[in-house]
Design a protein around this motif. Sequence first.
Motif, PDB file in Angstrom:
ATOM      1  N   UNK A 417       0.846  -1.203   0.000  1.00 30.29           N
ATOM      2  CA  UNK A 417       0.000   0.000   0.000  1.00 30.29           C
ATOM      3  C   UNK A 417       0.876   1.245   0.000  1.00 30.29           C
ATOM      4  N   UNK A 418       0.742   2.089  -1.020  1.00 24.08           N
ATOM      5  CA  UNK A 418       1.579   3.289  -1.083  1.00 24.08           C
ATOM      6  C   UNK A 418       1.266   4.257   0.064  1.00 24.08           C
ATOM      7  N   UNK A 419       2.258   5.032   0.433  1.00 20.91           N
ATOM      8  CA  UNK A 419       2.042   6.079   1.429  1.00 20.91           C
ATOM      9  C   UNK A 419       1.112   7.149   0.831  1.00 20.91           C
ATOM     10  N   UNK A 420       0.304   7.763   1.677  1.00 20.87           N
ATOM     11  CA  UNK A 420      -0.640   8.783   1.215  1.00 20.87           C
ATOM     12  C   UNK A 420       0.107   9.926   0.531  1.00 20.87           C
ATOM     13  N   UNK A 421      -0.383  10.293  -0.651  1.00 13.83           N
ATOM     14  CA  UNK A 421       0.224  11.372  -1.417  1.00 13.83           C
ATOM     15  C   UNK A 421       1.324  10.910  -2.365  1.00 13.83           C
ATOM     16  N   UNK A 422       1.710   9.607  -2.272  1.00 18.90           N
ATOM     17  CA  UNK A 422       2.800   9.115  -3.109  1.00 18.90           C
ATOM     18  C   UNK A 422       2.314   8.615  -4.463  1.00 18.90           C
ATOM     19  N   UNK A 423       0.997   8.320  -4.562  1.00 18.26           N
ATOM     20  CA  UNK A 423       0.472   7.750  -5.809  1.00 18.26           C
ATOM     21  C   UNK A 423      -0.904   8.357  -6.065  1.00 18.26           C
ATOM     22  N   UNK A 424      -0.985   9.259  -7.028  1.00 23.79           N
ATOM     23  CA  UNK A 424      -2.201  10.029  -7.272  1.00 23.79           C
ATOM     24  C   UNK A 424      -3.394   9.143  -7.634  1.00 23.79           C
ATOM     25  N   UNK A 425      -3.199   8.186  -8.528  1.00 21.61           N
ATOM     26  CA  UNK A 425      -4.306   7.322  -8.940  1.00 21.61           C
ATOM     27  C   UNK A 425      -4.803   6.472  -7.768  1.00 21.61           C
ATOM     28  N   UNK A 426      -3.877   6.028  -6.953  1.00 21.20           N
ATOM     29  CA  UNK A 426      -4.280   5.222  -5.794  1.00 21.20           C
ATOM     30  C   UNK A 426      -5.094   6.070  -4.823  1.00 21.20           C
ATOM     31  N   UNK A 427      -4.652   7.291  -4.560  1.00 29.27           N
ATOM     32  CA  UNK A 427      -5.377   8.174  -3.641  1.00 29.27           C
ATOM     33  C   UNK A 427      -6.789   8.442  -4.151  1.00 29.27           C
ATOM     34  N   UNK A 428      -6.944   8.661  -5.484  1.00 22.42           N
ATOM     35  CA  UNK A 428      -8.264   8.923  -6.064  1.00 22.42           C
ATOM     36  C   UNK A 428      -9.163   7.699  -5.945  1.00 22.42           C
ATOM     37  N   UNK A 429      -8.597   6.516  -6.178  1.00 20.15           N
ATOM     38  CA  UNK A 429      -9.386   5.287  -6.082  1.00 20.15           C
ATOM     39  C   UNK A 429      -9.835   5.028  -4.654  1.00 20.15           C
ATOM     40  N   UNK A 430      -8.964   5.282  -3.704  1.00 20.98           N
ATOM     41  CA  UNK A 430      -9.316   5.102  -2.282  1.00 20.98           C
ATOM     42  C   UNK A 430     -10.402   6.091  -1.888  1.00 20.98           C
ATOM     43  N   UNK A 431     -10.310   7.333  -2.366  1.00 24.67           N
ATOM     44  CA  UNK A 431     -11.319   8.347  -2.041  1.00 24.67           C
ATOM     45  C   UNK A 431     -12.685   7.960  -2.611  1.00 24.67           C
ATOM     46  N   UNK A 432     -12.693   7.417  -3.841  1.00 23.84           N
ATOM     47  CA  UNK A 432     -13.942   6.969  -4.451  1.00 23.84           C
ATOM     48  C   UNK A 432     -14.545   5.813  -3.663  1.00 23.84           C
ATOM     49  N   UNK A 433     -13.703   4.896  -3.222  1.00 20.48           N
ATOM     50  CA  UNK A 433     -14.174   3.760  -2.431  1.00 20.48           C
ATOM     51  C   UNK A 433     -14.763   4.249  -1.104  1.00 20.48           C
ATOM     52  N   UNK A 434     -14.106   5.225  -0.474  1.00 18.22           N
ATOM     53  CA  UNK A 434     -14.598   5.761   0.796  1.00 18.22           C
ATOM     54  C   UNK A 434     -15.938   6.477   0.605  1.00 18.22           C
ATOM     55  N   UNK A 435     -16.098   7.145  -0.526  1.00 20.50           N
ATOM     56  CA  UNK A 435     -17.349   7.854  -0.819  1.00 20.50           C
ATOM     57  C   UNK A 435     -18.513   6.873  -0.946  1.00 20.50           C
ATOM     58  N   UNK A 436     -18.261   5.762  -1.643  1.00 19.49           N
ATOM     59  CA  UNK A 436     -19.305   4.734  -1.799  1.00 19.49           C
ATOM     60  C   UNK A 436     -19.593   4.084  -0.455  1.00 19.49           C
ATOM     61  N   UNK A 437     -18.547   3.848   0.316  1.00 17.49           N
ATOM     62  CA  UNK A 437     -18.729   3.225   1.628  1.00 17.49           C
ATOM     63  C   UNK A 437     -19.576   4.108   2.541  1.00 17.49           C
ATOM     64  N   UNK A 438     -19.394   5.400   2.431  1.00 13.27           N
ATOM     65  CA  UNK A 438     -20.170   6.331   3.245  1.00 13.27           C
ATOM     66  C   UNK A 438     -21.663   6.224   2.933  1.00 13.27           C
ATOM     67  N   UNK A 439     -21.983   6.111   1.653  1.00 14.02           N
ATOM     68  CA  UNK A 439     -23.385   5.961   1.244  1.00 14.02           C
ATOM     69  C   UNK A 439     -23.961   4.645   1.765  1.00 14.02           C
TER      70      UNK A 439
END
Length: 868
Positions: A417-439
């Motif tokens: 797992x990359x460190x936060x801020x080290x991989x832009x695409x990974x950070x965006x994918x994690x944010x999208x997953x968190x958004x769906x999880x919130x719903x």
Amino acid sequence: MVDSARSSMRMVGIPEQGFNLWAARFIGAGHKIGRVEQMQTRTQVDRSGSKTAVVPRELCQVLTLGTITELDMLMDHTPHYLLAIKEISASYGIVIADTSRGLFRFAYLPEDDQRSALVTLLHSAKPKEVLLERGHISKVALTCIDKEISGVRKTFVTPKTEFPEIADAIKHFETEKYFSTEPVIESLQPFWDNELVMSAFGAMALYLRDSKQDRELLSMKNFGKYDPSMGGRALTLDGITLANLEVLESASGKGSKGTLLEYLDHCVWPVGKRKLHQWLCSPLRLVADIVKRQESVAELVENPEKRTELREFLRKLPDLERCLSRLGVAGREREVAWVDPVAYNKKIVALFIETLTAFKTVNEFITKFEGTVESSLLGSLTAFKEAGGLFPSYSEALANFENSFDSKKATLTGEVEPQRGAHEKYDAAVAEQAKIQLKLDEYLAGVKKHYKNAKGIKYVSLVKKHYKNAKGIKYVSLGKEHYMIEIPAAASGSAYPGFEMKSQTKTVKKYIARDISSLVSDMQLAKERVEAIKRTVLKDILLQFSEHINTWKEVINCLSDVDCLCSLAITSSVPGMCRPVVKEKDANTHNGSPYLVAKKVVHPLVRPAVGSNVDTTVANDIVLGGPNPAVSLITGPNMGGKSTVMRSACIVIIFTQLGCFVPASSVEMTPADRIFTRIGASDRILSGMSTFMVEMRETATILKHATHDSFVVLDELGRGTATVDGYSIAYAVLMDIAKRICCRTMFSTHYHFLCHDVLAMGSNLISLNKMAYEIDPATRSVTFLYKFISGATTESYGVDVAKKANIPSHILAVAQQRADAFRESNDFQGGVDVVPAVVKQCVEALRSGKQNLLDDARRKASSLLSMY
């Protein structure tokens, strides 16, 4: 295993986790294994809009004995070589690949009627599989392959389409872009215009493409030249010599048991074992190189605690050479939808962490060990380059890889797992997953609120009464269904809108919530996207790790050399071993003649013969060249030990030029450039060659290639034909070697006329030696003393050997009578009357008063007397 109604192949079902185990068993039985994987998940197919219900699958890998890359499918440390051979008019282009190490070596073997270079390569490499061009490989070459590697898998491929010509091969490399072709990478430049080698390389690439491994392996660019002579820096041992001396393989067909390799191999690291095999096939030739290695071996002999420290450290290391290759392949593998991606990732991550840890441990060890030894070679191998050594510095690079991810977490989860801020695409994918999880969490909260207020039932008491060991209403998974809602059975009277019952027990019921089906699908895709990016991150790290391959190779080379030095030191520590003295030829000494002076030599693998009266191995002195004759003509009884003494001389040279101590009391010699052996008898029926033809061809090779610095062993030359022809050929060859080539030679014979000829020559080119024995006058029984002494014999006592072999007594009696009759025949004596010639030489020596002439006359007179 059952026949499939859907295809022409047999199919077998095995657990995913047991694939490597079962595949290894099938491959070992000679089968070719194809691995088929899903290319998409069920969710990906459903969201793609495809009308088919079938998940796409593709052949992802084809495995044979020559294409294995998985470490747990390899049974031992030995290489699994795959060879591609192109032949035109007895010339060969050969590509040698070891897929387990990602290694490719190229060889061009010029035209050679004897195929000696081909035999040598096959004997030393022992490939598991050979690619051949159908209809374009000669019968002679096939015979060599069958003889040297019996039972090897031979794969015949179609000319041009599967075994391309050079132009098509180069076009394939340019199209696929495995590596740079403009300009051609340096390691390929010597072969880029070679028709045979590039055709074989093209066949290798196409075969690996069909095996789905071409891009992963070829893009690592681990290319090099097959050069057993090391550019003239090594002693050449051809395949015939390797076989005759049982260097790698025993004559009994029991693999390495009873060979020099087994005797010398005390390596504790798989990479070291493979390196020692290379050393033994190509001993050193230059005096400076030999002495450097000797010094290191001597230091390890004298300091067993240092040797133990090094060996115990190396013993704990994984096979880093194969680890690097496997990680390189993993970094280049195409994406497939693994049945258990977590398990697969865990395996790769664990291997990567193991490799990083090993290199870190090595770095720490060398830092501590550096400067603790005195010999130049061992000191260089265990010192960093900054300190004048050969060991590379890589602390900074290693730290970057160690800090790029959480190794503890990765070990547990199988994810990098990359460190936060080290991989832009990974950070965006994690944010999208968190958004769906919130719903999804908001929806579950609504469900909980509904049941908490329904019909006045208090949610907390409900949980305590009916669902004691759980947390209440929650999301669960069942099979391929995810985000199902689990509710205590007591609350089921108040169904939530959009629920569909899936399963139930006495305490709980599980529902599919149709209202969130799209969210669930989105979440599944989001998770897959995150996992895919994680795998991409892992691959990126592995590719970056591979970019340091030259550094890692340097580390491995240093450590494997140390392992081999320790192995030679253990052999050298055996009682009865001595450190040989190796010297350059000196024009001011012995006219620059090469020489070998070995005292009390024993063959390290020989034991006293069954039935002999000797209870220990007999030591012998061997003196050739320098002020003494370079050629020794050896006679003696059958089974008297002639071949053993000659082999012992060869082993003295091999051990000496390896840098190892030798089984003798003392040795002094100049290095040999090549050892030739013509020992034993065998035919090649499939090639249309009789035993005698094989013997003559091998002799022709010796006469053509031997130099002043070579060492030649000829055992009973000419025995495969009539006595007159055999004797005449033996005489002519002996004289050519003694007068033209002038190299150190041991020439055994049962043609006793040759001894008369040598004495009659009156020169100092050839000495007469024999194997000592005693004869019982009454029973004519021969006792072998196995002592190599000056002189000659007039009989071989073959009848006595026949008696020991239990030939019937009445036959022995007839044979003895016939032998006695021959001895009494004037025709049988043959040769010339040498007594007057020797007497004349003795008189002339006495008149001259010169010591060298007196010594020579005394030696010849002694040899003459020993014959009568």
